[in-house]
Design an enzyme around this catalytic site. Structure first.
Site, PDB file in Angstrom:
ATOM      1  N   ASP A 168       0.893  -1.484   0.207  1.00 35.60           N
ATOM      2  CA  ASP A 168       0.141   0.108   0.177  1.00 35.60           C
ATOM      3  C   ASP A 168       0.584   1.440  -0.478  1.00 35.60           C
ATOM      4  OD1 ASP A 168      -2.204   0.867  -0.468  1.00 35.60           O
ATOM      5  OD2 ASP A 168      -2.096   2.175   1.952  1.00 35.60           O
ATOM      6  N   ASP A 185       2.929   2.706   8.116  1.00 38.02           N
ATOM      7  CA  ASP A 185       2.608   1.590   7.789  1.00 38.02           C
ATOM      8  C   ASP A 185       1.767   0.401   6.815  1.00 38.02           C
ATOM      9  OD1 ASP A 185       0.737   3.899   9.009  1.00 38.02           O
ATOM     10  OD2 ASP A 185      -0.079   4.847   7.349  1.00 38.02           O
TER      11      ASP A 185
END
Length: 281
Positions: A168, A185
């Site tokens: 991502d 993340d």
């Protein structure tokens, strides 16, 4: 500020002393600046699955290891215990990836502890000691864009050599620290060798970097670093010292129509997510 209930147990355990302020609220977690003795760190509180906007798509969770076969069966059946086990596996995935990547020398925040759904880790800072901004919030010259793009490609290669694909990666989860970009993340990180969607995710990650930095350095838009990188990885020829050219000649053959359609869907979803994040205050 008053400590959120989820951080109170860390205070009681002596893992943190005080909560300074909320840093951000993202799609899967809320992050707070905390004090631990003389150090300032951050605490990432994972949101419950029902509160997250980022779905635990099967593409990401494919082939993830669980503690035992009972958990695996429960997760497959979707029982309450299975959902709890799946949630724990989702949260621990980032912790595992951070430790794995930090050990491999990848520029990620240093993890310190994981306690009851809260990840305690390094606070990435800028030249003034403040929380580092996301790439999306910083304008770049063409030279800066080229330098940061090259730096991040090297990090993606280092991750791939460590067997991890971010899954991502974009300008919204890369921070610009005083000494360069830092990748954050990672709960959706996948195993490069064990996930059938790893190639597609790697290509998308690299394309996101190209699209963002290409706004400042248009010459990047003609590059094919992702395809080149994956080809070298598959042939066992990729290392952190491998020079990349950005050129890749695809072999002639039949077109994977389902793959193309999936890429289109991914691009639409990514565009919608960018618009949402850009519109957020």
């Amino acid at each position: 500020m008053k400590a959120p209930p989820r951080l109170q147990s860390l205070i009681e355990e002596g893992l943190i002393d005080t909560v300074v302020r909320q840093l951000m609220s993202g799609k899967e977690a809320m992050v707070y600046v905390v004090r631990c003795g003389e150090e300032t760190r951050c605490a990432k509180i994972y949101k419950e699955a029902t509160q997250r906007s980022f779905r635990q798509a099967v593409d990401y969770t494919e082939n993830r290891r669980v503690k035992n076969t009972r958990q695996a069966r429960a997760m497959a059946k979707g029982t309450k215990f299975g959902r709890q086990a799946q949630e724990a596996a989702w949260q621990s995935a980032e912790v595992d990836a951070l430790y794995r990547l930090a050990a491999a020398g990848v520029r990620v925040p240093q993890p310190y502890n994981f306690h009851e759904g809260v990840l305690l880790m390094e606070l990435v800072t800028d030249a003034h000691g403040d929380a580092a901004p996301r790439l999306n919030d910083v304008p770049f010259t063409s030279e800066e864009a080229l330098a940061h793009h090259a730096s991040l490609l090297a990090e993606v290669v280092r991750m791939l050599c460590a067997g991890v694909v971010h899954g991502d990666l974009s300008e919204f989860n890369i921070l610009l620290a005083q000494d360069g970009p830092v990748i954050i993340d990672l709960p959706q990180a996948v195993d490069a060798a064990g996930n059938n969607h790893a190639q597609r995710m790697l290509l998308r990650d690299v394309a996101n970097l190209r699209g963002f930095f290409g706004q400042f350095a248009p010459q990047l838009m003609a590059t094919e670093y992702g395809a080149e990188m994956w080809d070298l990885y598959q042939r066992g020829m990729l290392s952190t010292e491998t020079p990349l050219t950005g050129r890749f000649e695809r072999p002639a053959g039949s077109v994977d129509l389902s793959g193309v359609l999936r890429e289109i869907d991914d691009a639409r979803a990514e565009d919608a997510r960018r618009r949402l994040l850009q519109a957020a205050p």
